[in-house]
Scaffold this motif. Structure first.
Motif: not given
Length: 402
Positions: A230, A232, A280, A286, A288, A352
């Motif tokens: 992932k 961010e 992830a 997405y 989390g 991701i």
């Protein structure tokens, strides 16, 4: 509805779209089916990246990454120009903030030249003159790098495919089985609760984070697993909309496939920072927060993951820290842009990345293809796959015609 097609493509991300266009260009009289599990194209990796048209700064000379990226830079910018797609060839500055990074920057400079680029080394003062808000001990300017909206690019590729050939689109269609026979390949799909059976002479799978699953679903050997990382991002406060005229990148760790938290001017006039790279909990996790037991088990049961995490444990901990602490995230930016504060970071959609990892815990750094008599699977399409989509598609289609 037609039941048999000359070509079946799985995945309407940018690579699948580019394959559809290339097939349409080379075989305008053939029929094409494009299968996508979402209701629209470009909903995952393609639509959730930083929008950078990479120039090929980082990739080993002679590798598929380097070749596809360099060709893709020109092909993508040409497509944007011809079709009035938003783009800007603004260039990038890679900034070194210590001696170790200066040494790595010198290596990158030589690699750029081998990859047919025109880099320019910058002193601290030259960085400041080009970008008054950016500081570093040394830098490298690569003028060819650009930005665009890869969703727009994907839609354009699909429109060009549909204008040149008979293309049928199967959206919201989940692949349930793939069966290869001597004279065709058959797919069972579910769409709106209904089962659909389609056949094709040839299958090209561009399934991203689901690439390994479909390879195994067809019964082909697969010695790797896709591990989702992932990334961010944050959008900076509007006072930073013009903080730089170019993209600003840190010098990456050559042992890792990720490029570090960078400052990106975006199509639309705003600036983002990111991404970091944290494991992830699922291929589409997405937020989390939502946890799916099957996804967690898929990762937990993969021995290569533990070997990978142990091998890069210091980097893993550092990246995790950027996810847990916004202040630590800001500190990564402040190394080259001191004015950014924690209060300046606003939520921006995460992405991701599908990263192929071997059973031995090794990262697959280059593109990987798995094929059979009637199929070709894009097993690993690492960054810069969006930039490289058009030459990737040309390479795939050339293999079909041999």
């Amino acid at each position: 509805m037609r039941a048999h097609y000359d070509f079946v493509i799985i995945g309407a991300g940018i690579v699948g779209a580019a394959v559809a266009r290339e097939l349409a260009l080379q075989y305008p009289n053939k029929t094409i089916a494009l299968v996508e599990k979402e209701t629209q194209p470009a909903q995952h990796q393609t639509g959730r990246n930083s929008g950078v048209i990479h120039a090929g700064v980082y990739y080993a000379p002679g590798s598929l990454k380097a070749r596809f990226c360099r060709e893709g830079l020109d092909a993508t910018t040409e497509l944007c120009k011809k079709n009035a797609i938003d783009f800007e060839q603004c260039g990038k500055i890679v900034v070194a903030t210590n001696r170790q990074e200066e040494a790595r920057l010198a290596d990158l400079f030589e690699r750029c030249k081998l990859n047919d680029l025109d880099p320019e080394m910058l002193t601290a003062e030259q960085i400041r003159r080009k970008e008054p808000n950016i500081s570093g001990q040394a830098g490298m300017w690569v003028k060819q790098t650009g930005i665009t909206d890869f969703k727009q690019v994907t839609n354009c590729l699909l429109q060009e495919a549909a204008a040149r050939a008979n293309v049928s689109f199967f959206y919201a269609a989940q692949v349930k089985s793939i069966d290869e026979n001597a004279d065709h390949i058959a797919l069972t799909l579910t769409q709106n609760g209904d089962a659909i059976r389609i056949k094709g002479d040839y299958l090209i799978s561009c399934a991203g984070v689901y690439a390994d699953e479909l390879i195994r679903q067809q019964g082909l050997p697969c010695d790797f697993k896709i591990v989702p990382f992932k990334g961010e991002y944050y959008r900076l406060h509007k006072r930073f909309d013009n903080v730089s005229q170019r993209l600003i990148y840190p010098v990456p760790d050559p042992a890792m496939p990720f490029l570090g938290v960078h400052l990106t001017k975006m199509i639309g006039g705003f600036t983002t920072v990111g991404p970091n790279a944290v494991l992830a909990t699922g291929r589409e996790a997405y937020d989390g927060v939502t946890l799916k037991p099957a996804e967690l088990w898929r990762l937990a049961s993969f021995p290569g993951l533990y070997k990978l995490l142990w091998q890069f444990k210091s980097s893993v901990l550092s990246e995790l820290k950027t996810s847990l602490s916004k202040q630590y995230y800001v500190e990564q930016i402040q190394r080259y842009c001191a004015d950014v504060r924690e209060k300046d970071l606003y939520y921006y959609r995460p992405g991701i990345r599908a990263q192929a990892v071997s059973l031995r815990g090794e990262l697959l750094h280059d593109f990987k293809f798995i094929s059979s008599s009637r199929s070709l699977h894009v097993g690993n399409a690492p960054s810069p796959a969006a930039t490289s989509a058009i030459p990737i598609a040309k390479s795939i289609v050339s293999q079909l015609s041999t």
